[in-house]
Design a protein around this motif. Sequence first.
Motif, PDB file in Angstrom:
ATOM      1  N   VAL A  20     -19.356  12.489  -9.332  1.00  0.00           N
ATOM      2  CA  VAL A  20     -18.104  12.002  -8.748  1.00  0.00           C
ATOM      3  C   VAL A  20     -17.753  12.847  -7.536  1.00  0.00           C
ATOM      4  N   ALA A  21     -17.380  12.186  -6.439  1.00  0.00           N
ATOM      5  CA  ALA A  21     -16.957  12.859  -5.211  1.00  0.00           C
ATOM      6  C   ALA A  21     -15.434  12.824  -5.129  1.00  0.00           C
ATOM      7  N   TYR A  22     -14.855  13.989  -4.921  1.00  0.00           N
ATOM      8  CA  TYR A  22     -13.404  14.137  -4.803  1.00  0.00           C
ATOM      9  C   TYR A  22     -13.099  14.581  -3.372  1.00  0.00           C
ATOM     10  N   LEU A  23     -12.398  13.753  -2.628  1.00  0.00           N
ATOM     11  CA  LEU A  23     -12.068  14.092  -1.246  1.00  0.00           C
ATOM     12  C   LEU A  23     -10.662  14.652  -1.161  1.00  0.00           C
ATOM     13  N   ALA A  24     -10.496  15.632  -0.276  1.00  0.00           N
ATOM     14  CA  ALA A  24      -9.162  16.111   0.058  1.00  0.00           C
ATOM     15  C   ALA A  24      -8.447  15.001   0.824  1.00  0.00           C
ATOM     16  N   GLY A  25      -7.156  15.100   0.926  1.00  0.00           N
ATOM     17  CA  GLY A  25      -6.402  14.144   1.719  1.00  0.00           C
ATOM     18  C   GLY A  25      -6.882  14.173   3.160  1.00  0.00           C
ATOM     19  N   GLN A  26      -7.181  13.011   3.702  1.00  0.00           N
ATOM     20  CA  GLN A  26      -7.664  12.906   5.078  1.00  0.00           C
ATOM     21  C   GLN A  26      -6.530  12.437   5.972  1.00  0.00           C
ATOM     22  N   VAL A  27      -6.407  13.089   7.115  1.00  0.00           N
ATOM     23  CA  VAL A  27      -5.333  12.806   8.065  1.00  0.00           C
ATOM     24  C   VAL A  27      -5.947  12.525   9.438  1.00  0.00           C
ATOM     25  N   PRO A  28      -5.195  11.906  10.340  1.00  0.00           N
ATOM     26  CA  PRO A  28      -5.744  11.579  11.650  1.00  0.00           C
ATOM     27  C   PRO A  28      -5.941  12.808  12.527  1.00  0.00           C
ATOM     28  N   GLU A  29      -6.972  12.750  13.376  1.00  0.00           N
ATOM     29  CA  GLU A  29      -7.209  13.797  14.379  1.00  0.00           C
ATOM     30  C   GLU A  29      -6.268  13.619  15.558  1.00  0.00           C
ATOM     31  N   ASP A  30      -6.070  12.365  15.982  1.00  0.00           N
ATOM     32  CA  ASP A  30      -5.227  12.055  17.129  1.00  0.00           C
ATOM     33  C   ASP A  30      -3.952  11.382  16.634  1.00  0.00           C
ATOM     34  N   ALA A  31      -2.914  12.174  16.465  1.00  0.00           N
ATOM     35  CA  ALA A  31      -1.661  11.674  15.909  1.00  0.00           C
ATOM     36  C   ALA A  31      -0.829  10.897  16.926  1.00  0.00           C
ATOM     37  N   SER A  32      -1.304  10.766  18.157  1.00  0.00           N
ATOM     38  CA  SER A  32      -0.562  10.006  19.160  1.00  0.00           C
ATOM     39  C   SER A  32      -0.750   8.500  18.976  1.00  0.00           C
ATOM     40  N   GLN A  33      -1.706   8.095  18.136  1.00  0.00           N
ATOM     41  CA  GLN A  33      -1.976   6.673  17.926  1.00  0.00           C
ATOM     42  C   GLN A  33      -0.970   6.048  16.964  1.00  0.00           C
ATOM     43  N   ASP A  34      -0.894   4.725  16.999  1.00  0.00           N
ATOM     44  CA  ASP A  34      -0.010   4.010  16.077  1.00  0.00           C
ATOM     45  C   ASP A  34      -0.610   4.027  14.670  1.00  0.00           C
ATOM     46  N   ILE A  35       0.073   3.394  13.726  1.00  0.00           N
ATOM     47  CA  ILE A  35      -0.378   3.448  12.329  1.00  0.00           C
ATOM     48  C   ILE A  35      -1.772   2.855  12.151  1.00  0.00           C
ATOM     49  N   ALA A  36      -2.087   1.776  12.839  1.00  0.00           N
ATOM     50  CA  ALA A  36      -3.424   1.181  12.698  1.00  0.00           C
ATOM     51  C   ALA A  36      -4.483   2.143  13.224  1.00  0.00           C
ATOM     52  N   GLY A  37      -4.230   2.763  14.357  1.00  0.00           N
ATOM     53  CA  GLY A  37      -5.184   3.721  14.923  1.00  0.00           C
ATOM     54  C   GLY A  37      -5.343   4.951  14.054  1.00  0.00           C
ATOM     55  N   GLN A  38      -4.239   5.472  13.544  1.00  0.00           N
ATOM     56  CA  GLN A  38      -4.330   6.640  12.660  1.00  0.00           C
ATOM     57  C   GLN A  38      -5.074   6.284  11.378  1.00  0.00           C
ATOM     58  N   THR A  39      -4.810   5.108  10.834  1.00  0.00           N
ATOM     59  CA  THR A  39      -5.496   4.693   9.607  1.00  0.00           C
ATOM     60  C   THR A  39      -6.990   4.542   9.857  1.00  0.00           C
ATOM     61  N   ARG A  40      -7.371   3.939  10.970  1.00  0.00           N
ATOM     62  CA  ARG A  40      -8.803   3.800  11.293  1.00  0.00           C
ATOM     63  C   ARG A  40      -9.478   5.174  11.380  1.00  0.00           C
ATOM     64  N   GLN A  41      -8.815   6.141  12.002  1.00  0.00           N
ATOM     65  CA  GLN A  41      -9.370   7.499  12.094  1.00  0.00           C
ATOM     66  C   GLN A  41      -9.598   8.087  10.706  1.00  0.00           C
ATOM     67  N   VAL A  42      -8.612   7.935   9.842  1.00  0.00           N
ATOM     68  CA  VAL A  42      -8.710   8.476   8.485  1.00  0.00           C
ATOM     69  C   VAL A  42      -9.856   7.796   7.733  1.00  0.00           C
ATOM     70  N   LEU A  43      -9.975   6.497   7.871  1.00  0.00           N
ATOM     71  CA  LEU A  43     -11.047   5.777   7.176  1.00  0.00           C
ATOM     72  C   LEU A  43     -12.422   6.177   7.700  1.00  0.00           C
ATOM     73  N   GLU A  44     -12.528   6.454   8.991  1.00  0.00           N
ATOM     74  CA  GLU A  44     -13.800   6.956   9.547  1.00  0.00           C
ATOM     75  C   GLU A  44     -14.135   8.327   8.966  1.00  0.00           C
ATOM     76  N   ALA A  45     -13.128   9.178   8.800  1.00  0.00           N
ATOM     77  CA  ALA A  45     -13.355  10.502   8.201  1.00  0.00           C
ATOM     78  C   ALA A  45     -13.808  10.355   6.749  1.00  0.00           C
ATOM     79  N   ILE A  46     -13.214   9.416   6.039  1.00  0.00           N
ATOM     80  CA  ILE A  46     -13.612   9.161   4.647  1.00  0.00           C
ATOM     81  C   ILE A  46     -15.062   8.686   4.602  1.00  0.00           C
ATOM     82  N   ASP A  47     -15.434   7.768   5.486  1.00  0.00           N
ATOM     83  CA  ASP A  47     -16.829   7.307   5.545  1.00  0.00           C
ATOM     84  C   ASP A  47     -17.784   8.482   5.744  1.00  0.00           C
TER      85      ASP A  47
END
Length: 114
Positions: A20-47
């Motif tokens: 089982v893989a346990y990930l720490a909470g992932q947050v956006p690198e570029d916080a200047s983006q809107d919610i969709a952009g921040q979410t995409r960044q987080v999902l890329e980090a999770i991938d």
Amino acid sequence: MIQRFEVGPRMSELAVHDGVAYLAGQVPEDASQDIAGQTRQVLEAIDALLAQAGSDKTKILRAQIFLADAADFAGMNQAWDAWVVPGHTPPRATVQAVLAKPEWKVEIVVTAAV
């Protein structure tokens, strides 16, 4: 045996134990983006972290999503829905929370099978 990845002085980004893989909470690198952009960044980090563990988003066992503002729910879901694989949508909880940095709009924690 516990395998840790991206180990820092305060936390590791990922730990794997007993398949089982346990990930720490992932947050956006570029916080200047809107919610969709921040979410995409987080999902890329999770991938990327899941790939390090030998896993992928089709093996997510559960996701916990923290939003700074519940009004961002639809925008986050837009990015989420484009990311998840049909037929492999994981159990999920989404809550409003005060995040560690005020510019962050979203933080996501996942647990996945390896």
